[in-house]
Design an enzyme around this catalytic site. Structure first.
Site, short mmCIF file in Angstrom:
data_model
loop_
_atom_site.label_atom_id
_atom_site.label_comp_id
_atom_site.label_asym_id
_atom_site.label_seq_id
_atom_site.Cartn_x
_atom_site.Cartn_y
_atom_site.Cartn_z
N ASP A 22 80.36 -8.84 33.28
CA ASP A 22 81.48 -9.28 32.43
C ASP A 22 82.75 -8.59 32.92
O ASP A 22 82.77 -7.37 33.06
CB ASP A 22 81.14 -8.88 30.98
CG ASP A 22 82.28 -9.10 30.02
OD1 ASP A 22 83.23 -9.83 30.38
OD2 ASP A 22 82.21 -8.54 28.90
N ASN A 24 85.96 -9.26 31.48
CA ASN A 24 87.04 -9.21 30.49
C ASN A 24 86.63 -8.69 29.12
O ASN A 24 87.34 -8.88 28.13
CB ASN A 24 87.70 -10.60 30.36
CG ASN A 24 86.69 -11.65 29.91
OD1 ASN A 24 85.51 -11.34 29.74
ND2 ASN A 24 87.13 -12.87 29.72
N ASP A 26 84.33 -9.52 26.92
CA ASP A 26 83.93 -10.36 25.77
C ASP A 26 82.40 -10.38 25.57
O ASP A 26 81.89 -11.15 24.77
CB ASP A 26 84.48 -11.80 25.93
CG ASP A 26 83.91 -12.51 27.17
OD1 ASP A 26 83.14 -11.88 27.92
OD2 ASP A 26 84.24 -13.69 27.37
N ASP A 30 80.84 -13.38 33.79
CA ASP A 30 81.78 -14.42 34.22
C ASP A 30 81.95 -14.40 35.75
O ASP A 30 81.40 -13.53 36.44
CB ASP A 30 83.14 -14.24 33.51
CG ASP A 30 83.64 -12.81 33.58
OD1 ASP A 30 83.51 -12.19 34.65
OD2 ASP A 30 84.13 -12.28 32.56
N ASP A 99 73.69 -25.06 40.72
CA ASP A 99 72.58 -25.71 40.03
C ASP A 99 72.97 -27.16 39.75
O ASP A 99 74.05 -27.41 39.22
CB ASP A 99 72.32 -24.99 38.71
CG ASP A 99 70.86 -24.79 38.45
OD1 ASP A 99 70.14 -25.79 38.40
OD2 ASP A 99 70.44 -23.63 38.28
N ASP A 201 67.56 -29.06 39.32
CA ASP A 201 66.78 -28.83 38.11
C ASP A 201 65.77 -29.96 37.87
O ASP A 201 66.12 -31.14 37.95
CB ASP A 201 67.78 -28.77 36.94
CG ASP A 201 67.18 -28.25 35.67
OD1 ASP A 201 66.76 -27.08 35.66
OD2 ASP A 201 67.14 -29.01 34.68
N GLU A 255 63.47 -27.90 41.99
CA GLU A 255 62.62 -27.27 40.97
C GLU A 255 61.61 -28.33 40.57
O GLU A 255 61.98 -29.38 40.04
CB GLU A 255 63.44 -26.83 39.76
CG GLU A 255 62.59 -25.99 38.83
CD GLU A 255 63.00 -26.07 37.37
OE1 GLU A 255 62.64 -25.16 36.62
OE2 GLU A 255 63.66 -27.05 36.96
N HIS A 322 65.14 -17.13 35.81
CA HIS A 322 65.67 -17.03 34.44
C HIS A 322 64.74 -17.63 33.39
O HIS A 322 65.03 -17.53 32.19
CB HIS A 322 67.04 -17.71 34.39
CG HIS A 322 66.94 -19.18 34.65
ND1 HIS A 322 66.61 -19.68 35.90
CD2 HIS A 322 67.07 -20.25 33.84
CE1 HIS A 322 66.55 -21.00 35.82
NE2 HIS A 322 66.84 -21.37 34.59
N ASP A 323 63.67 -18.28 33.81
CA ASP A 323 62.74 -18.89 32.85
C ASP A 323 61.45 -18.08 32.72
O ASP A 323 60.56 -18.45 31.96
CB ASP A 323 62.33 -20.30 33.32
CG ASP A 323 63.48 -21.28 33.26
OD1 ASP A 323 64.38 -21.09 32.41
OD2 ASP A 323 63.49 -22.23 34.06
C1 NOJ Z 1 64.62 -25.82 34.16
C2 NOJ Z 1 65.61 -24.72 33.94
O1 NOJ Z 1 65.33 -23.68 34.82
C3 NOJ Z 1 65.48 -24.31 32.49
O2 NOJ Z 1 66.20 -23.14 32.21
C4 NOJ Z 1 65.92 -25.47 31.64
O3 NOJ Z 1 65.69 -25.17 30.28
C5 NOJ Z 1 65.16 -26.74 31.98
N1 NOJ Z 1 65.02 -26.94 33.38
C6 NOJ Z 1 65.87 -27.96 31.44
O4 NOJ Z 1 67.06 -28.17 32.14
#
Ligand code: NOJ
Length: 550
Positions: A22, A24, A26, A30, A99, A201, A255, A322-323
């Site tokens: 971050d 700034n 908040d 960013d 992405d 995605d 993906e 991130h998932d």
């Molecule tokens: C895969 C992404 O990595 C995930 O974070 C997202 O929730 C789903 N696709 C739907 O876009």
């Protein structure tokens, strides 16, 4: 001779912009924050950055719900900031991958808002249908990837729309050639800005071949057989290649949930994608049945990895994103062997055949967030949806469901990057709350501390990334697995008479090497336990890993 494309020699670092830096105060990461950390990334040794979405979005699914593909979410900065990031990265020989989320848009995208009118040119951009039983029930029995129905009724339109993810993520109708035209415009817009390509995605689900009822169980994306890797899907990707990617130096990373060898081969052989993420190994420690506790099975995990290594011409290798929950918490031993298991997992990820992906914080051994007290603290839309559906069954207590969804909670990997031991781990100067809490372990686990320690996980990643550049066999060499007994795993990477042996102990106990190797000698290129000589008489230490030149 044609030059090797960058994506074959480079390592990729995934940035989750909301949690990286971050600038700034908040409490939200960013783009200027990312720019301020480019030197750190350069020093680490990565050459491609994949940014999770930074587009305009209501953030229902944290940016995977795009409201405008050609503008930047103001919380993250401006288009000028984005241009500057592309330029500053290039100065450091780093390229940016964006992405591309085009299975669905946000319900706040202007196409969707317009599409509610039957006579709008956008109406057919989405799946609008009459429901069954006088429009009172959804048009079919499909369920969403995030559980619950895959259709929502919209009062204004008087119709139902399809969303195989959240209800604020309506699916685009790829039968309409206009959708492809729009997506080509978006792709060209960003490539012209100087980005290096896209991580696409859920790209193997975009083409819905039919809208007939699905066969599966309601809890498991019922209907998926009608849209997983259909012929039309292959054709769309092929068309993108013919129209755009065949003429550009750019990368397409897919993906692809539930991909199999056959479709994977097609993706690569027919230039539909340069590489793709498979998810089989990510399922090994999960339980989708609340009555069966999750348990990690390393043998199965490695069998899956070997299978993909041996059946796919080029892999996109990863252990985190991130998932997914943090890999040391899942596959290593975060308490007793945090450092050793973190380095062992790094050795695995970076010595496989293919492009390695490192997720922010993985290089310093970040861990899962301690379990939140109640589900209300979850930000992850997937968890909140599962919570409500599970509650509807009325047989599970709230506490029980919370425990169950904790293993699926995607917030674990989304906590702010731990830069140092100052307040908010150096991620933000906010006096208030950061958007997700900082993991309380930041005083022990942070980039600054590890940068000062030659024995840290971070230092090990730097060595590994450098070694991958120096030893061609690690990039272009063949992959040959060696039959071993769990918990020891060994494989070769071979190129032009050069042979590298990779040895991993996937357990917290000492383990013996395969007898065939006893007595053989090799030069240790890298060891996570300080081993300098390698004679195959030794026992491997807990979570030991080594790269040996034979
Ligand atoms: C895969 C992404 O990595 C995930 O974070 C997202 O929730 C789903 N696709 C739907 O876009």
């Amino acid at each position: 001779m044609k030059q090797k494309p960058l994506w074959r020699s480079a390592s990729v670092y995934q940035i989750y912009p909301r949690s990286f830096q971050d600038s700034n105060g908040d409490g939200v990461g960013d783009i200027p924050g990312i720019i301020s950390r480019l030197d750190y990334l350069k020093d680490l040794g990565v050459e491609i950055l994949w940014l999770s979405p930074v587009y305009q979005s209501p953030l229902d699914d944290m940016g995977y719900d795009v409201a405008d593909y050609m503008s930047i979410l103001p919380e993250y900065g401006t288009m000028e900031d984005m241009d500057r990031l592309i330029e500053e990265a290039k100065k450091r020989n780093i390229r940016i991958v964006m992405d591309l989320v085009v299975n669905h848009t946000s319900d706040e995208h202007k196409w969707f808002i317009e599409s509610k009118k039957k006579d709008s040119p956008y109406h057919d951009y989405y799946y609008w249908r009459e429901g069954k039983k006088n429009n009172t029930l959804p048009p079919n029995n499909w369920t969403s990837m995030f559980t619950g129905p895959a259709w929502t009724f919209d009062k204004e339109a008087g119709l139902w729309y399809l969303h195989i993810y959240g209800e604020k993520q309506p699916d685009l109708n790829w039968h309409n050639p206009k959708v492809l035209e729009e997506v080509e415009k978006i792709i060209t817009f960003w490539l012209d800005k100087g980005i290096y390509g896209f991580r696409c995605d859920v790209i193997n689900q975009i083409y819905k071949e039919s809208l007939e009822d699905g066969k599966g169980h309601a809890a498991s994306a019922r209907g998926i057989e009608h849209y997983l890797m259909k012929e039309g899907n292959h054709q769309i990707l092929r068309k993108l290649y013919d129209d755009i990617f065949s003429k550009r130096d750019a990368v397409m990373i897919g993906e692809t949930f539930d991909v199999d060898y056959e479709n994977g081969r097609r993706f690569l052989d027919e230039h539909e994608l340069d590489m793709f993420f498979q998810f089989d190994h990510m399922g090994v420690d999960k339980s989708y049945n609340p009555l069966v506790p999750p348990r990690f099975k390393p043998k199965k995990f490695m069998e899956i990895i070997y299978g993909w290594q041996e059946n796919c011409a080029w892999n996109a290798n990863y252990l985190e994103n991130h998932d997914q929950r943090r890999s040391i918490t899942r596959f290593g031993d975060p308490k007793k062997y945090w450092k050793e298991s973190g380095k062992m997992l790094a050795t695995l990820n970076l010595t496989l055949h293919g492009t390695p992906f490192i997720y922010q914080g993985e290089e310093i051994g970040m861990l899962d967030l301690p379990r939140p007290e109640t589900y209300e603290e979850y930000k992850d839309v997937c968890c909140t949806r599962i919570f409500h559906v599970a509650k509807g069954y009325k047989i599970f207590s709230k506490r029980f469901i919370e425990k169950f969804i904790n293993q699926l909670n995607r917030d674990h990997a989304r906590t702010p990057m731990q830069w140092d031991d100052s307040p908010n781990a150096g991620f933000s100067s906010t006096q208030g709350q950061t958007w997700l809490p900082v993991n309380p372990n930041f005083k022990e686990i942070n980039a600054k501390k590890e940068a000062e320690d030659p024995d840290s996980i971070l230092a090990y990643y730097k060595k590994l990334l450098r070694l991958r550049k120096e030893e061609e066999a690690l990039i272009d060499g063949t992959f040959e697995s060696i039959k071993t007994k769990h918990p020891v795993y060994q494989y070769f990477r071979k190129l032009d008479g050069q042979c590298l042996l990779i040895v991993l102990n996937f357990s917290g106990k000492e383990a013996s090497l395969e007898k065939d190797f006893a007595g053989r000698k090799g030069k240790v290129l890298l060891s996570n336990v300080g081993r300098t000589d390698f004679e195959f008489v030794n026992k491997l230490k807990p979570f030991e890993a080594a790269i040996i030149k034979l």
